[in-house]
Scaffold this motif. Structure first.
Motif, PDB file in Angstrom:
ATOM      1  N   ASN A   1      60.389  27.940  41.640  1.00 24.99           N
ATOM      2  CA  ASN A   1      59.899  28.667  40.464  1.00 24.99           C
ATOM      3  C   ASN A   1      58.854  27.870  39.696  1.00 24.99           C
ATOM      4  N   VAL A   2      59.089  26.571  39.559  1.00 23.58           N
ATOM      5  CA  VAL A   2      58.119  25.709  38.867  1.00 23.58           C
ATOM      6  C   VAL A   2      56.771  25.757  39.567  1.00 23.58           C
ATOM      7  N   ALA A   3      56.784  25.702  40.889  1.00 22.38           N
ATOM      8  CA  ALA A   3      55.535  25.736  41.664  1.00 22.38           C
ATOM      9  C   ALA A   3      54.768  27.028  41.400  1.00 22.38           C
ATOM     10  N   GLY A   4      55.488  28.139  41.286  1.00 25.28           N
ATOM     11  CA  GLY A   4      54.831  29.420  41.010  1.00 25.28           C
ATOM     12  C   GLY A   4      54.281  29.494  39.599  1.00 25.28           C
ATOM     13  N   ILE A   5      55.026  28.987  38.629  1.00 28.02           N
ATOM     14  CA  ILE A   5      54.623  29.064  37.226  1.00 28.02           C
ATOM     15  C   ILE A   5      53.435  28.153  36.931  1.00 28.02           C
ATOM     16  N   GLN A   6      53.415  26.971  37.542  1.00 26.82           N
ATOM     17  CA  GLN A   6      52.360  26.006  37.253  1.00 26.82           C
ATOM     18  C   GLN A   6      50.963  26.563  37.538  1.00 26.82           C
ATOM     19  N   LYS A   7      50.852  27.446  38.523  1.00 26.82           N
ATOM     20  CA  LYS A   7      49.548  27.992  38.900  1.00 26.82           C
ATOM     21  C   LYS A   7      48.888  28.760  37.755  1.00 26.82           C
ATOM     22  N   ILE A   8      49.704  29.315  36.869  1.00 28.79           N
ATOM     23  CA  ILE A   8      49.181  30.193  35.820  1.00 28.79           C
ATOM     24  C   ILE A   8      48.352  29.430  34.804  1.00 28.79           C
ATOM     25  N   PHE A   9      48.786  28.225  34.444  1.00 33.75           N
ATOM     26  CA  PHE A   9      48.213  27.556  33.282  1.00 33.75           C
ATOM     27  C   PHE A   9      46.775  27.087  33.484  1.00 33.75           C
ATOM     28  N   SER A  10      46.397  26.783  34.726  1.00 34.35           N
ATOM     29  CA  SER A  10      45.028  26.323  34.966  1.00 34.35           C
ATOM     30  C   SER A  10      44.007  27.427  34.696  1.00 34.35           C
ATOM     31  N   LYS A  11      44.462  28.669  34.610  1.00 36.32           N
ATOM     32  CA  LYS A  11      43.558  29.779  34.296  1.00 36.32           C
ATOM     33  C   LYS A  11      43.230  29.827  32.800  1.00 36.32           C
ATOM     34  N   TYR A  12      44.139  29.290  31.997  1.00 41.85           N
ATOM     35  CA  TYR A  12      43.987  29.375  30.551  1.00 41.85           C
ATOM     36  C   TYR A  12      43.642  28.044  29.890  1.00 41.85           C
TER      37      TYR A  12
ATOM     38  N   GLN B   1      40.389  39.306  32.984  1.00 45.31           N
ATOM     39  CA  GLN B   1      39.450  38.233  33.325  1.00 45.31           C
ATOM     40  C   GLN B   1      40.075  36.858  33.092  1.00 45.31           C
ATOM     41  N   LEU B   2      40.798  36.708  31.987  1.00 42.71           N
ATOM     42  CA  LEU B   2      41.451  35.431  31.703  1.00 42.71           C
ATOM     43  C   LEU B   2      42.494  35.091  32.757  1.00 42.71           C
ATOM     44  N   CYS B   3      43.279  36.071  33.149  1.00 39.85           N
ATOM     45  CA  CYS B   3      44.410  35.821  34.039  1.00 39.85           C
ATOM     46  C   CYS B   3      44.021  35.801  35.514  1.00 39.85           C
ATOM     47  N   HIS B   4      43.063  36.648  35.904  1.00 38.04           N
ATOM     48  CA  HIS B   4      42.774  36.812  37.335  1.00 38.04           C
ATOM     49  C   HIS B   4      41.309  36.631  37.715  1.00 38.04           C
ATOM     50  N   GLY B   5      40.409  36.523  36.736  1.00 43.97           N
ATOM     51  CA  GLY B   5      39.005  36.277  37.050  1.00 43.97           C
ATOM     52  C   GLY B   5      38.146  37.529  37.045  1.00 43.97           C
ATOM     53  N   ASP B   6      36.837  37.313  37.108  1.00 47.18           N
ATOM     54  CA  ASP B   6      35.860  38.411  37.022  1.00 47.18           C
ATOM     55  C   ASP B   6      35.988  39.402  38.175  1.00 47.18           C
ATOM     56  N   ARG B   7      36.218  38.882  39.384  1.00 47.75           N
ATOM     57  CA  ARG B   7      36.295  39.765  40.559  1.00 47.75           C
ATOM     58  C   ARG B   7      37.445  40.755  40.431  1.00 47.75           C
ATOM     59  N   ALA B   8      38.571  40.300  39.883  1.00 49.73           N
ATOM     60  CA  ALA B   8      39.718  41.193  39.706  1.00 49.73           C
ATOM     61  C   ALA B   8      39.390  42.329  38.755  1.00 49.73           C
ATOM     62  N   VAL B   9      38.599  42.046  37.731  1.00 47.05           N
ATOM     63  CA  VAL B   9      38.188  43.098  36.784  1.00 47.05           C
ATOM     64  C   VAL B   9      37.353  44.149  37.498  1.00 47.05           C
ATOM     65  N   ILE B  10      36.400  43.694  38.307  1.00 47.86           N
ATOM     66  CA  ILE B  10      35.524  44.627  39.041  1.00 47.86           C
ATOM     67  C   ILE B  10      36.349  45.491  39.988  1.00 47.86           C
ATOM     68  N   GLN B  11      37.265  44.854  40.730  1.00 50.06           N
ATOM     69  CA  GLN B  11      38.092  45.595  41.689  1.00 50.06           C
ATOM     70  C   GLN B  11      38.991  46.601  40.983  1.00 50.06           C
ATOM     71  N   ALA B  12      39.580  46.190  39.867  1.00 53.64           N
ATOM     72  CA  ALA B  12      40.479  47.088  39.138  1.00 53.64           C
ATOM     73  C   ALA B  12      39.734  48.312  38.628  1.00 53.64           C
ATOM     74  N   LYS B  13      38.535  48.120  38.128  1.00 53.15           N
ATOM     75  CA  LYS B  13      37.759  49.250  37.594  1.00 53.15           C
ATOM     76  C   LYS B  13      37.294  50.175  38.721  1.00 53.15           C
ATOM     77  N   GLU B  14      36.990  49.594  39.867  1.00 53.68           N
ATOM     78  CA  GLU B  14      36.630  50.426  41.021  1.00 53.68           C
ATOM     79  C   GLU B  14      37.823  51.258  41.476  1.00 53.68           C
ATOM     80  N   THR B  15      39.006  50.629  41.503  1.00 53.31           N
ATOM     81  CA  THR B  15      40.216  51.347  41.896  1.00 53.31           C
ATOM     82  C   THR B  15      40.523  52.459  40.894  1.00 53.31           C
ATOM     83  N   ALA B  16      40.382  52.165  39.602  1.00 56.27           N
ATOM     84  CA  ALA B  16      40.625  53.175  38.578  1.00 56.27           C
ATOM     85  C   ALA B  16      39.666  54.345  38.725  1.00 56.27           C
ATOM     86  N   LYS B  17      38.427  54.055  39.045  1.00 55.97           N
ATOM     87  CA  LYS B  17      37.436  55.119  39.228  1.00 55.97           C
ATOM     88  C   LYS B  17      37.823  56.007  40.404  1.00 55.97           C
TER      89      LYS B  17
END
Length: 444
Positions: free
Chosen positions: A126-137, A332-348
């Motif tokens: 669990n620690v290994a999974g959680i640690q990945k999050i903080f480097s984004k913020y 964008q903060l949590c997953h990056g710019d590409r994730a925002v673009i993909q999410a908006k394309e999927t929503a469209k």
């Protein structure tokens, strides 16, 4: 006692009233406290006058602890991460403490029952999974304002029990510990509170003492449910080392309809992509209720306050602009710019009338075997397996209500089976529960 700010909250029933928040708006000198107050992060604090003076004088070190109870944190934890982000923005040093030691006991705060005890191997996972999050913020490093990640097992696992009781146990009042809300609620409900859990607040207090001694940490941040634990650390450090340290909590965040932040109908809104697709994460913010938009923009994005004031004034259909901006910024903060673009394309693809067929790879999916499709598999089972519903019975009710679609067609047969011929482009079957929840079934 704090004089200028008229309060020194070391009791659980002392809160900062709305009127008092307005009064202290222009009284903070330190940029950090000014901004967290403006954004709505302050709920309770100890000796804020002195804390303000120290933060105005120069950089300080502060920490938040995160127990490793799952492989990811969720949106409910995000307010604490954003507190650390703001701390670093204003030149202070954040410490991220992984509670791999305290996780072995379980925090009773806000819980109705004892937390399930995890094996050391599961905690490490669990620690290994959680640690990945903080480097984004946060930015990590050895610089004065760069974040540092620690584990409390480094000092907790080596404690000698008898020496610990002799040196520190005498500083804790059972009467006072029983008065804290996290303990009092469990006892009032006549729910079991084990001696193991009761020790949790002692160990968290000791964490603060250790961090002050070895890293110069003077501030513990946390949610309002951690107030009792934080106060114990403040008092232990004062009694043992004659040093003043501080506590500051953020309010419990609920949505406009009273639901706990970080939860949805389908479950927790996880911060790791492996637990929740980036599209579902984006869509969670896009579906924010109108009344929550301004508040969430303040708490969960870096958007300037002046711009937030403009956005929260939008009404009617125009408020959707603010919701998209919120979803884009949080994603964008949590997953990056590409994730925002993909999410908006999927929503469209999913929601725009007559939208062109685009890739649906960003949707959550499950995989089934060729044998399952050859034999035929009940549609209700697929709805259940994808997580669009919580049971086959709920899937049947969804079908009866006309809210279930397969490959964009409403289905009415509760006993309908899926076969290979139902695959779109020989690749996937698209399931929809209502207008906004979708998943794919793919061949393994």
């Amino acid at each position: 006692m704090c004089r200028r700010f008229e309060f020194y909250t070391l009791k659980e029933d002392e809160y900062i009233s709305i009127e008092f928040k307005k009064k202290i708006r222009h009284m903070f000198k330190s940029p950090y406290l000014q901004e967290v107050h403006e954004r709505g992060f302050i709920h309770q604090g100890t000796n804020l006058e002195e804390l303000d003076a120290q933060m105005f004088k120069g950089p300080i070190t502060a920490y938040i602890g995160f127990d490793a109870t799952a492989t990811s944190l969720h949106v409910g934890n995000l307010i604490q991460i954003m507190q650390l982000r703001l701390l670093q923005k204003h030149g202070h040093k954040p410490l991220v403490l992984m509670g791999d030691g305290t996780t072995r006991i379980g925090d009773p705060s806000g819980k109705d029952a004892s937390r399930q005890l995890l094996t050391p191997e599961k905690i490490d996972q669990n620690v290994a999974g959680i640690q990945k999050i903080f480097s984004k913020y946060l930015t990590f490093g050895e610089g004065k304002s760069e974040a540092k990640m620690l584990k409390n097992s480094e000092w907790l696992l080596s404690l000698n029990y008898l020496e610990f009781l002799r040196d520190y146990g005498r500083h804790f009042s059972i009467n006072r510990m029983l008065s804290f809300e996290s303990v009092k609620l469990r006892l009032e409900r006549e729910q079991t509170l084990s001696f193991l859990e009761f020790n949790y607040m002692i160990l968290q207090a000791y964490d603060f003492l250790e961090l002050n001694r070895h890293f110069g940490c003077v501030l513990q941040l946390g949610g309002s449910d951690q107030w009792g634990n934080i106060v114990n650390g403040v008092e232990l450090t004062r009694r043992v080392d004659a040093k003043e340290v501080f506590g500051l909590t953020a309010p419990l965040i609920t949505t406009a309809d009273g639901k706990k932040m970080g939860k949805s109908v389908e479950g927790a809104i996880w911060l790791n992509e492996g637990e929740l697709s980036t599209f579902e994460f984006w869509q969670f913010w896009r579906n924010t209720q109108d009344a929550d938009v301004g508040r969430f923009l303040r708490l969960y994005t870096d958007i300037a306050l002046d711009e937030i004031v403009r956005l929260e004034k939008l009404e009617g259909a125009d408020i959707n602009e603010a919701k998209v901006i919120l979803a884009d910024a949080a994603t964008q903060l949590c997953h990056g710019d590409r994730a925002v673009i993909q999410a908006k394309e999927t929503a469209k693809t999913l929601f725009a009338p007559g939208g062109a067929s685009q890739s649906l790879d960003n949707l959550p999916f499950i995989k089934i075997s060729q044998n399952d499709l050859n034999a035929g598999i009940l549609a209700i089972e697929l709805f259940n397996q994808t997580g669009l519903v919580k049971s086959n019975g709920e899937a049947r009710r969804l079908i009866r209500g006309g809210g279930a679609k397969i490959n964009d067609r409403i289905i009415s047969d509760e006993n309908m089976k899926m076969f290979e011929s139902d695959l779109q482009e020989n690749v996937y079957i698209k399931l929809s529960a209502g207008k906004k929840r979708h998943a794919l079934v793919k061949l393994r």
